[in-house]
Design an enzyme around this catalytic site. Structure first.
Site, PDB file in Angstrom:
ATOM      1  N   LEU A 132      70.665  53.303  38.818  1.00 43.12           N
ATOM      2  CA  LEU A 132      71.482  54.677  38.743  1.00 43.12           C
ATOM      3  C   LEU A 132      70.354  55.618  38.952  1.00 43.12           C
ATOM      4  O   LEU A 132      69.142  55.471  38.961  1.00 43.12           O
ATOM      5  CB  LEU A 132      71.917  54.778  36.954  1.00 43.12           C
ATOM      6  CG  LEU A 132      72.841  54.219  36.621  1.00 43.12           C
ATOM      7  CD1 LEU A 132      73.125  54.510  35.162  1.00 43.12           C
ATOM      8  CD2 LEU A 132      74.368  54.212  37.234  1.00 43.12           C
ATOM      9  N   ASP A 133      70.807  56.792  39.725  1.00 40.17           N
ATOM     10  CA  ASP A 133      69.695  57.817  40.114  1.00 40.17           C
ATOM     11  C   ASP A 133      69.073  58.121  38.668  1.00 40.17           C
ATOM     12  O   ASP A 133      69.588  58.068  37.695  1.00 40.17           O
ATOM     13  CB  ASP A 133      70.507  58.920  40.559  1.00 40.17           C
ATOM     14  CG  ASP A 133      71.133  58.925  41.890  1.00 40.17           C
ATOM     15  OD1 ASP A 133      70.659  57.751  42.572  1.00 40.17           O
ATOM     16  OD2 ASP A 133      71.889  59.596  42.384  1.00 40.17           O
ATOM     17  N   ARG A 134      68.070  58.799  38.832  1.00 44.61           N
ATOM     18  CA  ARG A 134      67.101  59.225  37.801  1.00 44.61           C
ATOM     19  C   ARG A 134      67.790  59.991  36.762  1.00 44.61           C
ATOM     20  O   ARG A 134      67.804  59.908  35.563  1.00 44.61           O
ATOM     21  CB  ARG A 134      65.831  60.081  38.351  1.00 44.61           C
ATOM     22  CG  ARG A 134      64.960  60.271  37.270  1.00 44.61           C
ATOM     23  CD  ARG A 134      63.702  61.321  37.590  1.00 44.61           C
ATOM     24  NE  ARG A 134      62.789  61.629  36.765  1.00 44.61           N
ATOM     25  CZ  ARG A 134      61.709  60.938  36.438  1.00 44.61           C
ATOM     26  NH1 ARG A 134      61.188  60.025  37.201  1.00 44.61           N
ATOM     27  NH2 ARG A 134      60.937  61.287  35.619  1.00 44.61           N
ATOM     28  N   THR A 136      71.238  60.377  36.470  1.00 41.24           N
ATOM     29  CA  THR A 136      72.515  59.993  35.969  1.00 41.24           C
ATOM     30  C   THR A 136      72.065  59.070  34.767  1.00 41.24           C
ATOM     31  O   THR A 136      71.524  58.371  34.607  1.00 41.24           O
ATOM     32  CB  THR A 136      73.159  59.074  37.112  1.00 41.24           C
ATOM     33  OG1 THR A 136      73.215  59.742  38.240  1.00 41.24           O
ATOM     34  CG2 THR A 136      74.466  58.496  36.705  1.00 41.24           C
TER      35      THR A 136
END
Length: 298
Positions: A132-134, A136
């Site tokens: 997951l993106d940082r 998110t």
């Protein structure tokens, strides 16, 4: 780690063919053969060309895996959503990266998971299934060995996995549900970002509006494909960027990070022969925004 199988089929198979049918890759078979893995048929070591018979018992002992020195264990709080012998699902907070990156000194989820596995005296090799993106939040999936990782990774190519997000998106939606099919490529002005690009990779997103407020909506999103920044790019292209997602045009007055949370992950576990569903409650900062809006409308 030991895996136990019984040959039920009457179809003629040798040991290699049977193990391939169980999801072992060619690489894993080589590791079993050359890196101290063991395969037994009815408690006797057998070669790959051994011809199996119905009701034969096959036991596979995986070789010991070597972890990366680039991922150091770091103690910290880990919110475990589900765990068994093969998989670990954790609830990632916003603001922490999934994996270490060059120049990043702060702990990542991989560092915390490695410490967690070591504390439990388990194999501490990190097998992150999908990151997951940082900024998110939500469900992050780890496999506990290469075989389990390979089994779940194969499902991403067949759309057997259902991965759902809750997003807070700007504006008013004309339709309560819909699909977005727009190809995505690297942003030519910033290689860290993505953009809609007719020459990019095909990307498919489904969505359903859960709650429409005066200036934003809570939307349930399902990824059919899994391109980098797919949700962020697709909804920005529709004129509905994520709240807080400054990189893609989102306003930051209500929240300082992209308002995106992975809330549900469903997959078929062939090891247990059952479908598993893992859920993560909406992150507190996103829940607070929704609750305030609901209170204001009452």
């Amino acid at each position: 780690m030991n895996y136990h199988f019984i040959k039920r089929s009457l179809i003629s198979q040798n040991l290699r063919q049977f193990l391939c049918q169980q999801g072992f890759s060619k690489t894993q078979l080589k590791q079993l053969q050359y890196h101290n893995g063991h395969v037994y048929v009815n408690h006797k070591r057998r070669y790959w060309n051994y011809q199996l018979r119905p009701n034969d018992e096959i036991i596979v002992t995986l070789p010991q895996e070597q972890g990366s020195d680039q991922i150091l264990p770091q103690q910290g709080t880990l919110d475990v959503l589900y765990e068994d012998d093969n998989y670990l699902f954790v609830n990632k907070p916003a603001g922490i990266a999934s994996l270490p990156a060059k120049g990043l000194n702060s702990p990542t989820m991989a560092n915390l998971v490695k410490a967690y596995l070591q504390n439990a005296q388990l194999n501490d090799v990190i097998h992150l299934v999908s990151r997951l993106d940082r900024d998110t939040s939500g469900i992050l999936t780890f496999a506990k060995n290469a075989y389990a990782h390979h089994l779940i990774d194969q499902q991403f190519r067949t759309q057997s996995i259902a991965k759902e997000y809750l997003a807070l998106l700007e504006g008013n939606f004309a339709k309560q549900q819909g699909e977005i099919k727009l190809a995505i490529g690297v942003d030519p002005h910033n290689h860290n970002l993505r953009c809609v690009d007719a020459n990019g990779k095909f990307a498919w997103t489904k969505y359903q509006v859960v709650q429409q407020f005066d200036n934003f909506a809570q939307v349930r999103v399902q990824l059919i494909t899994g391109r980098t920044h797919q949700i962020r790019v697709h909804f920005a292209a529709l004129g509905h960027p994520l709240l807080g997602d400054q990189a893609y045009g989102g306003a930051t007055d209500l929240i300082q990070r992209q308002a995106l949370h992975c809330c549900r992950f469903r997959f078929f576990d062939p090891i247990q022969d059952q479908t598993l569903t893992v859920k993560a409650p909406l992150a507190p900062d996103l829940q607070m925004i929704v609750s305030k809006k609901l209170s204001a409308t009452e």
